[in-house]
Design a protein around this motif. Structure first.
Motif, PDB file in Angstrom:
ATOM      1  N   ASP A  23       0.825  -1.207   0.000  1.00 16.25           N
ATOM      2  CA  ASP A  23       0.000   0.000   0.000  1.00 16.25           C
ATOM      3  C   ASP A  23       0.861   1.260   0.000  1.00 16.25           C
ATOM      4  OD1 ASP A  23      -2.911   1.063   0.473  1.00 16.25           O
ATOM      5  OD2 ASP A  23      -1.640   2.150   1.905  1.00 16.25           O
ATOM      6  N   CYS A  24       1.911   1.283   0.834  1.00 18.27           N
ATOM      7  CA  CYS A  24       2.776   2.463   0.914  1.00 18.27           C
ATOM      8  C   CYS A  24       3.567   2.657  -0.381  1.00 18.27           C
ATOM      9  CB  CYS A  24       3.727   2.336   2.100  1.00 18.27           C
ATOM     10  SG  CYS A  24       2.914   2.362   3.715  1.00 18.27           S
ATOM     11  N   THR A  25       4.023   1.584  -0.957  1.00 18.73           N
ATOM     12  CA  THR A  25       4.759   1.693  -2.212  1.00 18.73           C
ATOM     13  C   THR A  25       3.849   2.155  -3.336  1.00 18.73           C
ATOM     14  OG1 THR A  25       6.221  -0.103  -1.493  1.00 18.73           O
ATOM     15  CG2 THR A  25       6.249   0.465  -3.825  1.00 18.73           C
ATOM     16  N   MET A  26       2.617   1.665  -3.359  1.00 17.79           N
ATOM     17  CA  MET A  26       1.673   2.078  -4.384  1.00 17.79           C
ATOM     18  C   MET A  26       1.361   3.568  -4.271  1.00 17.79           C
ATOM     19  SD  MET A  26      -0.063   1.185  -6.997  1.00 17.79           S
ATOM     20  CE  MET A  26       0.018  -0.607  -6.896  1.00 17.79           C
ATOM     21  N   ALA A  27       1.244   4.085  -3.044  1.00 20.90           N
ATOM     22  CA  ALA A  27       0.993   5.509  -2.853  1.00 20.90           C
ATOM     23  C   ALA A  27       2.157   6.341  -3.396  1.00 20.90           C
ATOM     24  CB  ALA A  27       0.757   5.798  -1.373  1.00 20.90           C
ATOM     25  N   LEU A  28       3.395   5.892  -3.161  1.00 21.05           N
ATOM     26  CA  LEU A  28       4.561   6.610  -3.663  1.00 21.05           C
ATOM     27  C   LEU A  28       4.640   6.528  -5.187  1.00 21.05           C
ATOM     28  CD1 LEU A  28       7.194   5.499  -0.990  1.00 21.05           C
ATOM     29  CD2 LEU A  28       6.132   7.751  -1.213  1.00 21.05           C
ATOM     30  N   MET A  29       4.266   5.387  -5.756  1.00 21.17           N
ATOM     31  CA  MET A  29       4.272   5.255  -7.210  1.00 21.17           C
ATOM     32  C   MET A  29       3.250   6.187  -7.856  1.00 21.17           C
ATOM     33  SD  MET A  29       4.652   1.135  -7.791  1.00 21.17           S
ATOM     34  CE  MET A  29       4.250   1.355  -9.527  1.00 21.17           C
ATOM     35  N   GLN A  30       2.063   6.275  -7.271  1.00 21.94           N
ATOM     36  CA  GLN A  30       1.044   7.179  -7.813  1.00 21.94           C
ATOM     37  C   GLN A  30       1.486   8.633  -7.713  1.00 21.94           C
ATOM     38  OE1 GLN A  30      -2.443   6.144  -5.589  1.00 21.94           O
ATOM     39  NE2 GLN A  30      -2.879   4.295  -6.814  1.00 21.94           N
ATOM     40  N   LEU A  31       2.205   8.953  -6.644  1.00 27.54           N
ATOM     41  CA  LEU A  31       2.725  10.317  -6.495  1.00 27.54           C
ATOM     42  C   LEU A  31       3.757  10.625  -7.572  1.00 27.54           C
ATOM     43  CD1 LEU A  31       3.079  12.963  -4.856  1.00 27.54           C
ATOM     44  CD2 LEU A  31       4.815  11.753  -3.515  1.00 27.54           C
ATOM     45  N   ALA A  32       4.684   9.675  -7.829  1.00 31.86           N
ATOM     46  CA  ALA A  32       5.744   9.911  -8.805  1.00 31.86           C
ATOM     47  C   ALA A  32       5.204   9.981 -10.230  1.00 31.86           C
ATOM     48  CB  ALA A  32       6.796   8.808  -8.695  1.00 31.86           C
ATOM     49  N   LYS A  33       4.277   9.090 -10.576  1.00 32.67           N
ATOM     50  CA  LYS A  33       3.782   9.034 -11.944  1.00 32.67           C
ATOM     51  C   LYS A  33       2.648  10.027 -12.199  1.00 32.67           C
ATOM     52  CE  LYS A  33       5.247   4.290 -12.696  1.00 32.67           C
ATOM     53  NZ  LYS A  33       4.937   2.940 -13.181  1.00 32.67           N
ATOM     54  N   GLY A  34       2.088  10.568 -11.121  1.00 36.20           N
ATOM     55  CA  GLY A  34       1.043  11.565 -11.292  1.00 36.20           C
ATOM     56  C   GLY A  34       1.587  12.960 -11.513  1.00 36.20           C
ATOM     57  N   GLN A  35       2.856  13.171 -11.147  1.00 40.88           N
ATOM     58  CA  GLN A  35       3.484  14.473 -11.336  1.00 40.88           C
ATOM     59  C   GLN A  35       4.693  14.306 -12.247  1.00 40.88           C
ATOM     60  OE1 GLN A  35       4.284  16.617  -7.738  1.00 40.88           O
ATOM     61  NE2 GLN A  35       2.478  15.799  -6.685  1.00 40.88           N
ATOM     62  N   GLY A  36       4.804  15.142 -13.259  1.00 40.10           N
ATOM     63  CA  GLY A  36       5.921  15.040 -14.192  1.00 40.10           C
ATOM     64  C   GLY A  36       7.232  15.482 -13.564  1.00 40.10           C
ATOM     65  N   GLY A  37       8.303  14.785 -13.937  1.00 41.54           N
ATOM     66  CA  GLY A  37       9.626  15.176 -13.472  1.00 41.54           C
ATOM     67  C   GLY A  37       9.936  14.829 -12.036  1.00 41.54           C
ATOM     68  N   LEU A  38       9.171  13.937 -11.433  1.00 42.40           N
ATOM     69  CA  LEU A  38       9.391  13.563 -10.028  1.00 42.40           C
ATOM     70  C   LEU A  38       9.885  12.125  -9.961  1.00 42.40           C
ATOM     71  CD1 LEU A  38       9.148  14.257  -7.016  1.00 42.40           C
ATOM     72  CD2 LEU A  38       6.805  13.413  -7.102  1.00 42.40           C
ATOM     73  N   THR A  39      10.996  11.946  -9.260  1.00 44.59           N
ATOM     74  CA  THR A  39      11.568  10.616  -9.058  1.00 44.59           C
ATOM     75  C   THR A  39      11.563  10.283  -7.580  1.00 44.59           C
ATOM     76  OG1 THR A  39      13.013  10.877 -10.988  1.00 44.59           O
ATOM     77  CG2 THR A  39      13.599   9.162  -9.412  1.00 44.59           C
TER      78      THR A  39
END
Length: 288
Positions: A23-39
């Motif tokens: 769940d925590c990893t999925m939240a971080l993945m959605q954050l990274a892929k939902g915003q451009g230029g974020l790793t």
């Protein structure tokens, strides 16, 4: 903190469980892929075997898995890509830990061979592939008469079972009575050699230590050793030989059946050998 210590309060399971990590990893993945230029870099614990601790689902979810390796007694660190969804895998980056932080090592081969002793028995250089990059590594061996009834075998950076097999081949096919000796193998620089291309250099280093005769400092040995003592070819041999030549070595022992179709390498003499006996002869008794 590592991902195993994070938790979502809406879930009943404890931190570090499969559901929490997922769940925590999925939240971080959605954050990274939902915003451009974020790793996003997710830190994970490593267990004693060297793999990521906790649920395996973490490795399947992320796009890239990086391992940061190094010996605490040396200043060099290796960044290794074990998984890369959008690029090549098994690539490495070599860095040196300095006062100002990590500094890239542009030529790992020269770094790994620095301080190599001259005219010392039991040391041989080989060329291994780290991803698509050829890297020269020094293999050191020490063979001494065993004081007890059961000879000791120790390897550092070299697979123990493969080292035991090479010692048996060296005695049976090479004619050296190493079964009554303690044998030690060490890879300089903190590398872990896990490909068969390092077999021949290990055998030559063991033979050099046994007869107490140094190997020429300008010689490299590349090849896989079979149970009958024959030498087998390895992949990307021409690329390895080019790296050997670039670093100034003058002789290279290779499997004989590949010597005819490799072309020429000015300044580098190829020494073909069909078996470990011929390889040891070429390395320890070079023609004047």
């Amino acid at each position: 903190d590592s991902i195993q210590t994070l938790y979502n309060e809406s879930l009943d399971s404890p931190a570090g469980s499969v559901s929490q990590v997922k769940d925590c990893t999925m939240a971080l993945m959605q954050l990274a892929k939902g915003q451009g230029g974020l790793t996003v870099f997710v830190i994970g614990h490593v267990n004693k075997e060297g793999s990521i601790a906790g649920p395996k689902v973490l490795e399947h979810m992320v796009d890239c898995v990086l391992y940061f390796e190094g010996d605490q007694h040396t200043s060099y660190r290796i960044l290794r890509a074990a998984k890369n969804r959008f690029g090549a895998t098994n690539e490495i980056g070599v860095f040196e830990m300095r006062d100002e932080g990590l500094t890239e090592v542009e030529n790992p081969s020269e770094m790994l061979l620095s301080g190599r002793p001259d005219d010392a028995p039991g040391t041989c250089v080989t060329c291994v592939m780290e991803g698509m990059r050829p890297v020269l590594a020094e293999i050191q061996a020490l063979v001494v008469t065993s004081a007890g009834g059961s000879p000791r075998r120790t390897s550092n950076g070299f697979d123990y079972n493969r080292a035991a097999m090479l010692l048996a081949v060296l005695e049976k096919r090479g004619g050296l009575r190493v079964s009554a000796c303690d044998a030690y193998l060490n890879i300089i620089g903190g590398l872990s050699l896990d490909e068969p291309a390092a077999d021949l250099a290990a055998v030559v280093a063991l033979a050099s230590s046994y007869v107490d005769r140094p190997i020429p400092s300008d010689l490299v040995a590349i090849g896989e050793v079979g149970l009958t003592g024959e030498l087998r070819t390895v992949n990307q041999l021409a690329q390895r030989i080019s790296e050997v030549r670039r670093l100034g070595f003058r002789k290279c022992v290779i499997p004989a059946h590949r010597a005819g179709n490799l072309g020429t390498f000015p300044g580098l003499e190829l020494l073909p050998a069909r078996n470990i006996g011929e390889a040891i002869q070429a390395a320890l008794h070079p023609k004047e």
